[in-house]
Write a protein that holds these residues in place. Sequence first.
Motif, PDB file in Angstrom:
ATOM      1  N   ALA A  56      -3.941   3.878   7.367  1.00 55.99           N
ATOM      2  CA  ALA A  56      -4.447   2.556   6.985  1.00 55.99           C
ATOM      3  C   ALA A  56      -4.644   2.467   5.476  1.00 55.99           C
ATOM      4  O   ALA A  56      -4.301   1.456   4.854  1.00 55.99           O
ATOM      5  N   GLU A  57      -5.173   3.529   4.875  1.00 52.97           N
ATOM      6  CA  GLU A  57      -5.370   3.519   3.427  1.00 52.97           C
ATOM      7  C   GLU A  57      -4.036   3.385   2.703  1.00 52.97           C
ATOM      8  O   GLU A  57      -3.912   2.650   1.726  1.00 52.97           O
ATOM      9  N   ALA A  58      -3.014   4.079   3.180  1.00 50.50           N
ATOM     10  CA  ALA A  58      -1.688   3.966   2.578  1.00 50.50           C
ATOM     11  C   ALA A  58      -1.166   2.529   2.684  1.00 50.50           C
ATOM     12  O   ALA A  58      -0.552   2.008   1.743  1.00 50.50           O
ATOM     13  N   LEU A  59      -1.431   1.880   3.812  1.00 58.26           N
ATOM     14  CA  LEU A  59      -1.008   0.490   3.989  1.00 58.26           C
ATOM     15  C   LEU A  59      -1.763  -0.437   3.042  1.00 58.26           C
ATOM     16  O   LEU A  59      -1.183  -1.376   2.484  1.00 58.26           O
ATOM     17  N   VAL A  60      -3.055  -0.184   2.848  1.00 57.83           N
ATOM     18  CA  VAL A  60      -3.852  -1.003   1.926  1.00 57.83           C
ATOM     19  C   VAL A  60      -3.305  -0.850   0.508  1.00 57.83           C
ATOM     20  O   VAL A  60      -3.131  -1.842  -0.212  1.00 57.83           O
ATOM     21  N   LEU A  61      -3.019   0.379   0.093  1.00 57.96           N
ATOM     22  CA  LEU A  61      -2.479   0.614  -1.243  1.00 57.96           C
ATOM     23  C   LEU A  61      -1.141  -0.096  -1.417  1.00 57.96           C
ATOM     24  O   LEU A  61      -0.876  -0.695  -2.469  1.00 57.96           O
ATOM     25  N   ALA A  62      -0.306  -0.067  -0.391  1.00 59.70           N
ATOM     26  CA  ALA A  62       0.981  -0.763  -0.459  1.00 59.70           C
ATOM     27  C   ALA A  62       0.773  -2.267  -0.605  1.00 59.70           C
ATOM     28  O   ALA A  62       1.461  -2.923  -1.386  1.00 59.70           O
ATOM     29  N   ARG A  63      -0.189  -2.819   0.139  1.00 56.86           N
ATOM     30  CA  ARG A  63      -0.463  -4.263   0.031  1.00 56.86           C
ATOM     31  C   ARG A  63      -0.976  -4.632  -1.344  1.00 56.86           C
ATOM     32  O   ARG A  63      -0.610  -5.672  -1.890  1.00 56.86           O
ATOM     33  N   LEU A  64      -1.825  -3.771  -1.916  1.00 59.51           N
ATOM     34  CA  LEU A  64      -2.331  -4.040  -3.260  1.00 59.51           C
ATOM     35  C   LEU A  64      -1.185  -4.039  -4.278  1.00 59.51           C
ATOM     36  O   LEU A  64      -1.186  -4.842  -5.217  1.00 59.51           O
ATOM     37  N   ARG A  65      -0.223  -3.164  -4.097  1.00 56.98           N
ATOM     38  CA  ARG A  65       0.922  -3.106  -5.019  1.00 56.98           C
ATOM     39  C   ARG A  65       1.876  -4.286  -4.834  1.00 56.98           C
ATOM     40  O   ARG A  65       2.488  -4.745  -5.783  1.00 56.98           O
ATOM     41  N   GLN A  66       2.008  -4.767  -3.608  1.00 57.35           N
ATOM     42  CA  GLN A  66       3.000  -5.789  -3.287  1.00 57.35           C
ATOM     43  C   GLN A  66       2.479  -7.216  -3.408  1.00 57.35           C
ATOM     44  O   GLN A  66       3.285  -8.142  -3.555  1.00 57.35           O
ATOM     45  N   ASP A  67       1.186  -7.426  -3.313  1.00 56.91           N
ATOM     46  CA  ASP A  67       0.628  -8.777  -3.291  1.00 56.91           C
ATOM     47  C   ASP A  67      -0.154  -9.039  -4.574  1.00 56.91           C
ATOM     48  O   ASP A  67      -1.311  -8.636  -4.700  1.00 56.91           O
ATOM     49  N   PRO A  68       0.452  -9.730  -5.533  1.00 59.30           N
ATOM     50  CA  PRO A  68      -0.232  -9.944  -6.808  1.00 59.30           C
ATOM     51  C   PRO A  68      -1.507 -10.778  -6.681  1.00 59.30           C
ATOM     52  O   PRO A  68      -2.453 -10.570  -7.437  1.00 59.30           O
ATOM     53  N   TYR A  69      -1.546 -11.693  -5.731  1.00 55.63           N
ATOM     54  CA  TYR A  69      -2.747 -12.519  -5.566  1.00 55.63           C
ATOM     55  C   TYR A  69      -3.908 -11.686  -5.030  1.00 55.63           C
ATOM     56  O   TYR A  69      -5.036 -11.794  -5.503  1.00 55.63           O
ATOM     57  N   LEU A  70      -3.625 -10.851  -4.049  1.00 56.44           N
ATOM     58  CA  LEU A  70      -4.646  -9.948  -3.512  1.00 56.44           C
ATOM     59  C   LEU A  70      -5.113  -9.007  -4.609  1.00 56.44           C
ATOM     60  O   LEU A  70      -6.315  -8.818  -4.808  1.00 56.44           O
ATOM     61  N   ALA A  71      -4.174  -8.412  -5.330  1.00 51.30           N
ATOM     62  CA  ALA A  71      -4.513  -7.447  -6.372  1.00 51.30           C
ATOM     63  C   ALA A  71      -5.403  -8.080  -7.444  1.00 51.30           C
ATOM     64  O   ALA A  71      -6.417  -7.501  -7.843  1.00 51.30           O
ATOM     65  N   THR A  72      -5.041  -9.262  -7.907  1.00 53.30           N
ATOM     66  CA  THR A  72      -5.824  -9.937  -8.942  1.00 53.30           C
ATOM     67  C   THR A  72      -7.212 -10.296  -8.428  1.00 53.30           C
ATOM     68  O   THR A  72      -8.186 -10.215  -9.174  1.00 53.30           O
ATOM     69  N   THR A  73      -7.314 -10.643  -7.166  1.00 52.32           N
ATOM     70  CA  THR A  73      -8.592 -11.033  -6.588  1.00 52.32           C
ATOM     71  C   THR A  73      -9.559  -9.863  -6.498  1.00 52.32           C
ATOM     72  O   THR A  73     -10.746 -10.009  -6.792  1.00 52.32           O
ATOM     73  N   VAL A  74      -9.069  -8.695  -6.107  1.00 48.86           N
ATOM     74  CA  VAL A  74      -9.965  -7.554  -5.896  1.00 48.86           C
ATOM     75  C   VAL A  74     -10.129  -6.668  -7.131  1.00 48.86           C
ATOM     76  O   VAL A  74     -10.998  -5.796  -7.150  1.00 48.86           O
ATOM     77  N   LEU A  75      -9.332  -6.897  -8.160  1.00 46.97           N
ATOM     78  CA  LEU A  75      -9.385  -6.040  -9.349  1.00 46.97           C
ATOM     79  C   LEU A  75     -10.764  -5.971 -10.006  1.00 46.97           C
ATOM     80  O   LEU A  75     -11.159  -4.910 -10.480  1.00 46.97           O
ATOM     81  N   PRO A  76     -11.557  -7.048 -10.030  1.00 46.91           N
ATOM     82  CA  PRO A  76     -12.894  -6.944 -10.629  1.00 46.91           C
ATOM     83  C   PRO A  76     -13.885  -6.084  -9.835  1.00 46.91           C
ATOM     84  O   PRO A  76     -14.941  -5.733 -10.360  1.00 46.91           O
ATOM     85  N   LEU A  77     -13.562  -5.742  -8.597  1.00 51.32           N
ATOM     86  CA  LEU A  77     -14.462  -4.937  -7.773  1.00 51.32           C
ATOM     87  C   LEU A  77     -14.476  -3.489  -8.263  1.00 51.32           C
ATOM     88  O   LEU A  77     -13.516  -3.032  -8.889  1.00 51.32           O
ATOM     89  N   PRO A  78     -15.528  -2.743  -7.934  1.00 49.18           N
ATOM     90  CA  PRO A  78     -15.583  -1.319  -8.306  1.00 49.18           C
ATOM     91  C   PRO A  78     -14.717  -0.476  -7.361  1.00 49.18           C
ATOM     92  O   PRO A  78     -15.216   0.273  -6.522  1.00 49.18           O
ATOM     93  N   LEU A  79     -13.415  -0.612  -7.503  1.00 47.93           N
ATOM     94  CA  LEU A  79     -12.462   0.068  -6.619  1.00 47.93           C
ATOM     95  C   LEU A  79     -12.395   1.561  -6.935  1.00 47.93           C
ATOM     96  O   LEU A  79     -12.551   1.950  -8.091  1.00 47.93           O
ATOM     97  N   PRO A  80     -12.101   2.380  -5.921  1.00 51.76           N
ATOM     98  CA  PRO A  80     -11.835   3.795  -6.185  1.00 51.76           C
ATOM     99  C   PRO A  80     -10.618   3.910  -7.111  1.00 51.76           C
ATOM    100  O   PRO A  80      -9.766   3.016  -7.128  1.00 51.76           O
ATOM    101  N   PRO A  81     -10.506   4.996  -7.872  1.00 54.97           N
ATOM    102  CA  PRO A  81      -9.428   5.118  -8.861  1.00 54.97           C
ATOM    103  C   PRO A  81      -8.014   4.838  -8.339  1.00 54.97           C
ATOM    104  O   PRO A  81      -7.267   4.079  -8.959  1.00 54.97           O
TER     105      PRO A  81
END
Length: 106
Positions: A56-81
């Motif tokens: 599941a974590e690998a799938l989440v990372l793939a979605r973050l890389r592939q979906d610019p809207y999702l990535a931009t939305t969550v980028l301000p959060l304190p995400l793990p490295p």
Amino acid sequence: MGASTPSSPDSCLPKTPEARANRVVRGLLEEAFFGLPFLGSRLLQELLSGREGRKAEALVLARLRQDPYLATTVLPLPLPPGWREAAEEGARGDPRVPLFPELLAA
């Protein structure tokens, strides 16, 4: 611990990696939009535990890389490295007005 009973917390967890990844993404969006705590929560830890959790974590990372809207939305959060790197990579593909010009320069 023994087998799950209908009232145990893990009986409510999604079973497939895809469903777990969807729940993680939903939690990230809920935290980004509404301030509901998800990162660092017990639910997140449980969703990412075990073999299905690693998938599941690998799938989440793939979605973050592939979906610019999702990535931009969550980028301000304190995400793990590793998650932050995936979100930064995904945010580079955001066609909207650049909110993070330093990402485009990278």
